[in-house]
Design a protein around this motif. Structure first.
Motif, short mmCIF file in Angstrom:
data_model
loop_
_atom_site.label_atom_id
_atom_site.label_comp_id
_atom_site.label_asym_id
_atom_site.label_seq_id
_atom_site.Cartn_x
_atom_site.Cartn_y
_atom_site.Cartn_z
N UNK A 197 0.78 -1.32 0.15
CA UNK A 197 -0.03 0.12 0.00
C UNK A 197 0.79 1.35 -0.09
N UNK A 198 2.03 1.43 0.76
CA UNK A 198 2.85 2.45 0.95
C UNK A 198 3.90 2.50 -0.41
N UNK A 199 4.66 1.38 -0.54
CA UNK A 199 5.35 1.33 -1.55
C UNK A 199 4.85 1.77 -3.03
N UNK A 200 3.58 1.20 -3.40
CA UNK A 200 3.19 1.49 -4.76
C UNK A 200 2.66 2.86 -4.67
N UNK A 201 2.78 3.58 -3.75
CA UNK A 201 2.50 5.23 -3.68
C UNK A 201 3.62 5.99 -4.17
N UNK A 202 4.62 5.41 -4.24
CA UNK A 202 5.79 6.28 -4.78
C UNK A 202 6.65 7.07 -3.82
N UNK A 203 7.62 7.78 -4.18
CA UNK A 203 8.42 8.38 -3.16
C UNK A 203 7.84 9.59 -2.36
N UNK A 387 7.22 -1.97 -11.52
CA UNK A 387 5.96 -2.94 -11.10
C UNK A 387 6.59 -4.23 -10.45
N UNK A 388 7.28 -4.84 -11.44
CA UNK A 388 7.77 -6.29 -11.04
C UNK A 388 8.84 -6.25 -9.71
N UNK A 389 9.67 -4.97 -9.84
CA UNK A 389 10.50 -4.82 -8.34
C UNK A 389 9.50 -4.55 -7.20
N UNK A 390 8.60 -3.93 -7.25
CA UNK A 390 7.72 -3.51 -6.23
C UNK A 390 7.04 -4.82 -5.83
N UNK A 391 6.54 -5.59 -6.73
CA UNK A 391 6.03 -6.83 -6.52
C UNK A 391 6.97 -7.93 -5.68
N UNK A 392 8.22 -8.00 -6.30
CA UNK A 392 9.19 -8.62 -5.76
C UNK A 392 9.48 -8.37 -4.18
N UNK A 393 9.51 -6.96 -4.14
CA UNK A 393 9.69 -6.51 -2.48
C UNK A 393 8.59 -7.14 -1.56
N UNK A 394 7.54 -6.99 -2.06
CA UNK A 394 6.31 -7.49 -1.25
C UNK A 394 6.31 -9.01 -0.85
#
Length: 479
Positions: A197-203, A387-394
């Motif tokens: 929820x936070x990560x996909x919101x950006x910097x 998108x793939x990176x953020x998903x990998x973090x999750x």
């Protein structure tokens, strides 16, 4: 898996014993001498800059202030390394390891100043008063070595976005399991959703989240530590004497003697304050300031905050309550929880679990950004890769919650070693430019001016793109 863990540990022992400690300390001492011991002589200016920026709003719809950039980096720094990492250091290397954590922090403050100042000099404008940058950017644009820049980009994305994230998540899961008997896989699922929820919101969302959460959680934890110190005030002189004695004459229970004490202190200290790793410059580059040295000094002060204040708080809690056993089975977050429970009762273990959740969750968010800003170096469709990176973090958040403690910490040490070597190579070559910027900054201060950076003071202006006339005019009244 046991074989893999053992192999990673063996590689770590070689790297840290014969290479990393020599390069890290050597560079730190050189930066200390060449900047005129900037970590001491500029300490009042560090505090003044940080305090003066607390309520300032930079121009630009999404611009990041100096304080917000400091909070993003502190969110990454102040995490499980300050609590679980310090507890592990004491169990592994004895009380003397705390002394060497202090030493590496003092040396590392000069390193932190150099790398963060370079990140500001070579940052890239993104519009709306926003910037990004970091080691991959100054390696490519200033050193002209795109292959090395890509290597660093891969290393930092894996190290912080995947490996370190799993360490933070692992500690959250273990602390909640101990305090509330929550299964680690349940924690993993909840934490993965919150992180996404936070990560996909950006910097911009990350900066706002960090600037709100970091001061509150750090303040609560330091207050708890202060209360314990007051409760055991008679034992404080003896505690300091024990730390100093064991730093040079470790107890027999410390396998490997003084070498283990030093290496443990350096490893855990570096994991916590991140000086030299090349992570903090990614946050430092986002700040909207009038001179690179301003953010360099602010970020350098962050090393002190992390190690001399927050890490010391954990060390005092563990040592004063006497719950530790050198070489014992109880270590990491479990030891810290036992220490607080011995002072305040069982409810304190639950309180620490909540604080750990906040500490580690903020680190997950901060660490993710360090990988994000380096995704463009991978080539290809940046948005899809992001998108793939953020998903990998999750996914790694969930994995970290169910993985074994020793494995995630050993992987963290391995990748920390590799990323340090890459970044230290770059900043050692570019350090003269940070020194020139430092000289220019204090010359303007001595003339009674608010320092504004002009790239003309640099003998080589290759790679400097955010400090032209237009940018300087826009920032002249900032900071």
């Amino acid at each position: 898996m046991d074989f893999f863990n053992t192999a990673v540990g063996a590689v770590n022992d070689f790297l840290w014993t014969y290479i990393i400690i020599v390069v890290l300390v050597g560079c730190g001492l050189w930066f200390t001498a060449s900047t005129g011991v900037v970590q001491l002589r500029a300490l009042p200016e560090m505090v003044r800059l940080l305090a003066g920026d607390l309520g300032r709003r930079p121009s630009g719809r999404k611009a990041i202030s100096s304080f917000q950039a400091f909070c993003v980096s502190t969110a990454s720094r102040v995490g499980v390394g300050n609590i679980a990492g310090v507890a592990i250091a004491i169990v592994t290397g004895g009380p003397g390891a705390v002394f060497w954590m202090w030493v590496i922090a003092f040396i590392g403050t000069a390193t932190g100043f150099v790398e963060s100042t370079l990140a500001q000099i070579y940052k890239i404008p993104r519009g709306h008063g926003m910037f990004h940058g970091g080691p991959a950017y100054y390696i490519q644009n200033a050193l002209g070595q795109p292959a090395v820049a890509k290597l660093f980009a891969v290393l930092i994305s894996v190290t912080f976005g995947l490996i370190y994230v799993s360490v933070q998540a692992n500690t959250i899961a273990l602390s909640l399991e101990k305090a509330f008997s929550i299964d680690t896989w349940v924690t993993g699922g909840i934490l993965a959703v919150l992180s996404g929820a936070v990560i996909f919101g950006g910097m911009h969302r990350i900066a706002a989240f960090s600037s709100l959460l970091v001061p509150v959680m750090a303040g609560i934890y330091l207050l708890i530590a202060l209360i314990i110190v007051i409760m055991h005030i008679d034992a404080v002189p003896g505690m300091f004497a024990l730390i100093l004695h064991d730093a040079f004459s470790p107890q027999a229970a410390v396998g490997g003697g003084i070498g283990t004490v030093i290496l443990t202190g350096v490893r855990r200290g570096l994991f916590s304050n991140e000086a030299g790793e090349g992570s903090i410059p990614n946050a430092a580059a986002t700040a909207h300031v009038t001179h690179p040295v301003k953010q360099g000094l602010v970020q350098a002060f962050g090393v002190y905050v992390d190690t001399w204040i927050v890490c010391s708080a954990t060390a005092f809690i563990v040592l004063l309550t006497g719950q530790y056993t050198i070489g014992g089975d109880t270590t990491g977050i479990a030891l810290a929880q036992d220490a607080l429970a011995s002072a305040f009762g069982p409810w304190a273990s639950a309180l620490l679990a909540v604080l750990i959740f906040l500490f580690a969750f903020s680190s997950v968010v901060g660490n993710c950004y360090y990988g994000e800003v380096n995704i463009p170096f991978f080539g290809g469709d940046t948005q899809r890769l992001l998108f793939v990176y953020r998903l990998s973090v999750v996914v790694m958040v969930f994995f970290g919650c169910i993985a074994a403690l020793n494995l995630v910490w050993n992987l963290a040490d391995l990748f920390m070693a590799m990323i340090c070597l890459t970044n230290l190579y770059a900043i050692a070559r570019l350090a003269p430019y940070a020194r020139l910027a430092l000289t220019d900054y204090f010359a303007q201060k001595a003339a009674g001016r608010n320092p504004v950076f002009d790239p003309a003071v640099m003998p080589d202006q290759r790679g400097i793109t955010a400090w032209g006339d237009d940018q300087m005019h826009a920032q002249r009244h900032e900071g």
